[in-house]
Design a protein around this motif. Structure first.
Motif, PDB file in Angstrom:
ATOM      1  N   ALA A  78       1.220  -4.470  -5.675  1.00  0.00           N
ATOM      2  CA  ALA A  78       1.776  -5.754  -4.264  1.00  0.00           C
ATOM      3  C   ALA A  78       0.646  -6.643  -4.853  1.00  0.00           C
ATOM      4  O   ALA A  78       0.485  -7.925  -4.652  1.00  0.00           O
ATOM      5  CB  ALA A  78       1.743  -4.967  -3.174  1.00  0.00           C
ATOM      6  N   CYS A  82       0.841 -10.860  -5.483  1.00  0.00           N
ATOM      7  CA  CYS A  82      -0.090 -12.367  -4.570  1.00  0.00           C
ATOM      8  C   CYS A  82      -1.012 -13.142  -4.966  1.00  0.00           C
ATOM      9  O   CYS A  82      -0.557 -14.050  -4.538  1.00  0.00           O
ATOM     10  CB  CYS A  82      -0.878 -11.238  -3.452  1.00  0.00           C
ATOM     11  N   ILE A  91       7.142  -8.462  -3.500  1.00  0.00           N
ATOM     12  CA  ILE A  91       5.752  -8.256  -3.375  1.00  0.00           C
ATOM     13  C   ILE A  91       6.377  -6.263  -2.925  1.00  0.00           C
ATOM     14  O   ILE A  91       5.800  -5.594  -2.594  1.00  0.00           O
ATOM     15  CB  ILE A  91       5.120  -8.876  -2.757  1.00  0.00           C
TER      16      ILE A  91
END
Length: 126
Positions: A78, A82, A91
């Motif tokens: 994740a 990002c 995400i």
């Protein structure tokens, strides 16, 4: 309730004062500027682990370790997503996977297979 427990007294918002007010705080911090945060982290670590003997064993179920590892890996994915600007819904899939893995430890997201594994390890009499 706190008698005999490790305690750290923290005075925050030091960025809002100019005087040297006397305090019995162990650490002075500012959440805005970050002042004192490293010292607070060091004190937290010290209070949490320094009084334990080196031969203390931490017990953890293998499935707990596996769940923590899967959660960590999902959160790493994740974070990388990002950093490269992936869509939030993609995400969110990794974040949900991490959340579900942690929930396996607390029982909040336990699957039928996990419940069967738990009961297989314990003798539940009638």
């Amino acid at each position: 309730m706190l008698r005999g427990k490790p305690l750290i007294k923290v005075l925050n918002k030091i960025d809002l004062t100019r005087d040297e007010t006397e305090t019995d705080a162990d650490v002075l911090t500012s959440a805005v500027t970050g002042a004192g945060i490293q010292k607070l982290k060091a004190l937290l670590y010290e209070k949490s682990f320094s009084d334990r003997s080196e031969d203390v064993a931490f017990l953890i179920e293998e499935r707990h370790y596996d769940a923590l590892k899967r959660s960590y890996e999902a959160l790493e994915r994740a974070i990388r997503a990002c950093e490269i600007g992936r869509e939030l819904d993609l995400i969110g899939i990794d974040v949900k996977e991490a959340w579900d893995a942690l929930g396996e430890i607390t029982g909040e997201t336990a699957t039928e297979a996990i419940i069967e594994e738990i009961f297989a390890k314990f003798c539940v009499g009638k």
